[in-house]
Motif scaffolding. Sequence first.
Motif, PDB file in Angstrom:
ATOM      1  N   THR A  85    -157.566  57.015 -66.097  1.00  0.00           N
ATOM      2  CA  THR A  85    -157.481  56.544 -67.456  1.00  0.00           C
ATOM      3  C   THR A  85    -158.810  57.027 -67.977  1.00  0.00           C
ATOM      4  OG1 THR A  85    -157.566  54.362 -68.806  1.00  0.00           O
ATOM      5  CG2 THR A  85    -158.840  54.832 -66.627  1.00  0.00           C
ATOM      6  N   PHE A  86    -158.841  57.000 -69.355  1.00  0.00           N
ATOM      7  CA  PHE A  86    -159.895  57.374 -70.238  1.00  0.00           C
ATOM      8  C   PHE A  86    -161.168  56.646 -69.681  1.00  0.00           C
ATOM      9  CE2 PHE A  86    -162.325  57.481 -74.284  1.00  0.00           C
ATOM     10  CZ  PHE A  86    -162.941  58.607 -74.065  1.00  0.00           C
ATOM     11  N   ILE A  87    -162.211  57.161 -69.583  1.00  0.00           N
ATOM     12  CA  ILE A  87    -163.544  56.635 -69.314  1.00  0.00           C
ATOM     13  C   ILE A  87    -163.889  55.453 -69.888  1.00  0.00           C
ATOM     14  CG2 ILE A  87    -165.107  57.727 -70.726  1.00  0.00           C
ATOM     15  CD1 ILE A  87    -166.969  58.213 -68.226  1.00  0.00           C
ATOM     16  N   ALA A  88    -163.533  55.085 -71.340  1.00  0.00           N
ATOM     17  CA  ALA A  88    -163.700  53.744 -71.913  1.00  0.00           C
ATOM     18  C   ALA A  88    -163.326  52.537 -70.973  1.00  0.00           C
ATOM     19  CB  ALA A  88    -162.975  53.827 -73.071  1.00  0.00           C
ATOM     20  N   LYS A 106    -149.586  55.104 -60.246  1.00  0.00           N
ATOM     21  CA  LYS A 106    -148.110  55.448 -59.564  1.00  0.00           C
ATOM     22  C   LYS A 106    -147.928  56.599 -60.378  1.00  0.00           C
ATOM     23  CE  LYS A 106    -146.202  51.780 -61.599  1.00  0.00           C
ATOM     24  NZ  LYS A 106    -145.097  50.879 -61.603  1.00  0.00           N
ATOM     25  N   GLU A 107    -146.878  57.298 -60.248  1.00  0.00           N
ATOM     26  CA  GLU A 107    -146.203  58.406 -60.878  1.00  0.00           C
ATOM     27  C   GLU A 107    -146.053  58.540 -62.319  1.00  0.00           C
ATOM     28  OE1 GLU A 107    -143.185  61.952 -59.521  1.00  0.00           O
ATOM     29  OE2 GLU A 107    -142.840  60.070 -58.620  1.00  0.00           O
ATOM     30  N   ASP A 108    -145.948  57.083 -62.710  1.00  0.00           N
ATOM     31  CA  ASP A 108    -145.944  57.038 -64.633  1.00  0.00           C
ATOM     32  C   ASP A 108    -147.472  57.118 -64.962  1.00  0.00           C
ATOM     33  OD1 ASP A 108    -146.680  54.438 -63.342  1.00  0.00           O
ATOM     34  OD2 ASP A 108    -144.963  53.610 -64.615  1.00  0.00           O
ATOM     35  N   TYR A 109    -148.454  57.086 -64.157  1.00  0.00           N
ATOM     36  CA  TYR A 109    -149.694  56.947 -64.451  1.00  0.00           C
ATOM     37  C   TYR A 109    -150.211  55.677 -64.817  1.00  0.00           C
ATOM     38  CZ  TYR A 109    -148.459  61.852 -65.656  1.00  0.00           C
ATOM     39  OH  TYR A 109    -147.741  63.304 -65.613  1.00  0.00           O
ATOM     40  N   ILE A 128    -157.603  44.887 -65.188  1.00  0.00           N
ATOM     41  CA  ILE A 128    -157.255  45.641 -66.818  1.00  0.00           C
ATOM     42  C   ILE A 128    -156.196  46.566 -66.240  1.00  0.00           C
ATOM     43  CG2 ILE A 128    -158.063  47.337 -68.545  1.00  0.00           C
ATOM     44  CD1 ILE A 128    -160.924  46.474 -68.140  1.00  0.00           C
ATOM     45  N   ALA A 129    -155.018  46.323 -67.308  1.00  0.00           N
ATOM     46  CA  ALA A 129    -153.921  47.064 -67.089  1.00  0.00           C
ATOM     47  C   ALA A 129    -153.763  48.120 -68.190  1.00  0.00           C
ATOM     48  CB  ALA A 129    -152.584  46.203 -66.994  1.00  0.00           C
ATOM     49  N   VAL A 130    -154.067  49.088 -67.803  1.00  0.00           N
ATOM     50  CA  VAL A 130    -153.798  50.380 -69.019  1.00  0.00           C
ATOM     51  C   VAL A 130    -152.477  50.714 -69.156  1.00  0.00           C
ATOM     52  CG1 VAL A 130    -154.879  52.457 -69.737  1.00  0.00           C
ATOM     53  CG2 VAL A 130    -156.101  50.838 -68.304  1.00  0.00           C
ATOM     54  N   HIS A 131    -152.169  50.811 -70.303  1.00  0.00           N
ATOM     55  CA  HIS A 131    -150.695  51.183 -70.766  1.00  0.00           C
ATOM     56  C   HIS A 131    -150.971  52.735 -71.140  1.00  0.00           C
ATOM     57  CE1 HIS A 131    -149.648  47.299 -70.533  1.00  0.00           C
ATOM     58  NE2 HIS A 131    -150.073  46.941 -71.863  1.00  0.00           N
ATOM     59  N   LEU A 132    -151.156  53.505 -70.200  1.00  0.00           N
ATOM     60  CA  LEU A 132    -151.750  54.887 -70.548  1.00  0.00           C
ATOM     61  C   LEU A 132    -150.648  55.838 -70.952  1.00  0.00           C
ATOM     62  CD1 LEU A 132    -154.378  56.340 -70.070  1.00  0.00           C
ATOM     63  CD2 LEU A 132    -153.373  57.747 -67.947  1.00  0.00           C
ATOM     64  N   PRO A 271    -142.813  63.548 -67.315  1.00  0.00           N
ATOM     65  CA  PRO A 271    -143.184  62.385 -67.363  1.00  0.00           C
ATOM     66  C   PRO A 271    -141.867  61.305 -67.029  1.00  0.00           C
ATOM     67  CG  PRO A 271    -143.115  62.743 -69.688  1.00  0.00           C
ATOM     68  CD  PRO A 271    -143.072  64.097 -68.721  1.00  0.00           C
ATOM     69  N   ILE A 272    -142.130  60.079 -66.157  1.00  0.00           N
ATOM     70  CA  ILE A 272    -141.017  59.114 -65.791  1.00  0.00           C
ATOM     71  C   ILE A 272    -141.071  58.037 -66.966  1.00  0.00           C
ATOM     72  CG2 ILE A 272    -140.604  57.335 -64.071  1.00  0.00           C
ATOM     73  CD1 ILE A 272    -141.466  59.526 -62.143  1.00  0.00           C
ATOM     74  N   VAL A 273    -140.339  57.588 -67.193  1.00  0.00           N
ATOM     75  CA  VAL A 273    -139.976  56.451 -68.233  1.00  0.00           C
ATOM     76  C   VAL A 273    -139.327  55.270 -67.497  1.00  0.00           C
ATOM     77  CG1 VAL A 273    -139.513  55.528 -70.460  1.00  0.00           C
ATOM     78  CG2 VAL A 273    -140.101  58.032 -70.334  1.00  0.00           C
ATOM     79  N   SER A 274    -139.988  54.297 -67.306  1.00  0.00           N
ATOM     80  CA  SER A 274    -139.365  53.008 -67.104  1.00  0.00           C
ATOM     81  C   SER A 274    -138.144  52.644 -67.703  1.00  0.00           C
ATOM     82  CB  SER A 274    -140.395  51.925 -66.667  1.00  0.00           C
ATOM     83  OG  SER A 274    -139.562  50.708 -66.281  1.00  0.00           O
ATOM     84  N   LYS A 275    -137.022  52.017 -67.249  1.00  0.00           N
ATOM     85  CA  LYS A 275    -135.896  51.531 -67.970  1.00  0.00           C
ATOM     86  C   LYS A 275    -136.188  50.149 -68.566  1.00  0.00           C
ATOM     87  CE  LYS A 275    -132.389  53.808 -64.896  1.00  0.00           C
ATOM     88  NZ  LYS A 275    -131.306  53.410 -64.071  1.00  0.00           N
ATOM     89  N   THR A 276    -137.418  49.523 -68.204  1.00  0.00           N
ATOM     90  CA  THR A 276    -137.616  48.166 -68.879  1.00  0.00           C
ATOM     91  C   THR A 276    -138.497  48.409 -70.070  1.00  0.00           C
ATOM     92  OG1 THR A 276    -139.724  47.934 -67.295  1.00  0.00           O
ATOM     93  CG2 THR A 276    -137.562  47.007 -66.515  1.00  0.00           C
ATOM     94  N   ASN A 277    -139.091  49.666 -70.130  1.00  0.00           N
ATOM     95  CA  ASN A 277    -140.082  49.978 -71.469  1.00  0.00           C
ATOM     96  C   ASN A 277    -139.465  50.622 -72.715  1.00  0.00           C
ATOM     97  OD1 ASN A 277    -142.182  48.832 -69.753  1.00  0.00           O
ATOM     98  ND2 ASN A 277    -142.874  50.812 -68.825  1.00  0.00           N
TER      99      ASN A 277
END
Length: 361
Positions: A85-88, A106-109, A128-132, A271-277
């Motif tokens: 993630t970013f250092i912030a 995971k593979e989706d970052y 903290i869950a990062v939506h990267l 990149p991998i995109v989840s079907k739920t997203n």
Amino acid sequence: MKVDFSKFNYMHDELEEDIKVAVTKVLESNWFIDGKELENFEKKFADYCQTKFCVGCGNGLDGLTLALRAMGVQTGDDVIIPSHTFIATALAVSNIGARPVFVEVKEDYTIDPTKIEEKLTNKTKVIIAVHLYGQCADMDEINKIAKKHNLYVLEDAAQAHGATYKGKKAGSLADAAEFSFYPGKNLGAMGDGGCVVTNNQNIAEEVKKLRNYGSIKKYCHELKGVNSRLDEIQAAILNVKLKRLDKWNEYRNRVANRYLNEIKNKKIILPIVSKTNYHVWHSFVVRVEDRKKFQEYLSENGIKTLIHYPTAIHKQKAYSEYNNLSFPIAEKYANEVISLPMYYGITNDEVSYVIDIINKY
């Protein structure tokens, strides 16, 4: 052909008159802090995120820090964060005197929920869950773990304005969320800015106090707060831009779909995109083994790229106390990731050129 990594002129040319009107209105009001524009934006952005409350602040890092403080995080506590993630994300934890505890991705970052519980201690307070890069983390699994262990969950949604997870907006998926309005974000100000959104009234009220010297009533200070306020001019600009956010995100998705469907080079890991997203593509990040060679090749062909992020946080000098740790996936990604041109206004011809050059690599 030359292709920039990012440009603002398409967006701002469309909005020029509206932004001039909005900023002039603020100038004529002679009210620049905690006024009608901020109040208006906080209401609109809360509604947009499907939350009850939005509290503007000075920047995304402050948003994370204030949200953690509002959740009761103190010196000596542990906070779970992803290793990539970013250092912030880490700095917000360190700013309080708490300890960032890294979890592999995971593979989706996004953070790997299956690796979280092994890192929990009796000092853990928040995950903290990062939506990267614009894609939501696996929030159902993360929230399930948090509920089991009586922990807060904070979304770092700095790159996920408008993203959704199972039909629900980023910002509404946990106890609170932080957004950054840095100019390069999908919803960016013309300067720094940030906010915290939440359905928890207590968290909202604490953040509101903390951002304003610990005070709600002037000269009555309940907390040791800071000065971190989203000013009226930036709020006015964001009010104009928010109306176009969905349109801009759809544009990014069209560009991303072309990259996903038309880049056919086996050397490039897409990149991998989840079907739920619903991914909003703040960045379109691919991976390649010999990144330096690949980036130089693109540069020689007039294509500008960036690297998000070339050094894992636990290998940064600022976090030298963690330099001995090993997170193989995060370290591998740090050596391989490269972000392709992605912005509102990039033309079909430019996208075709990028794809063609990559397929010839």
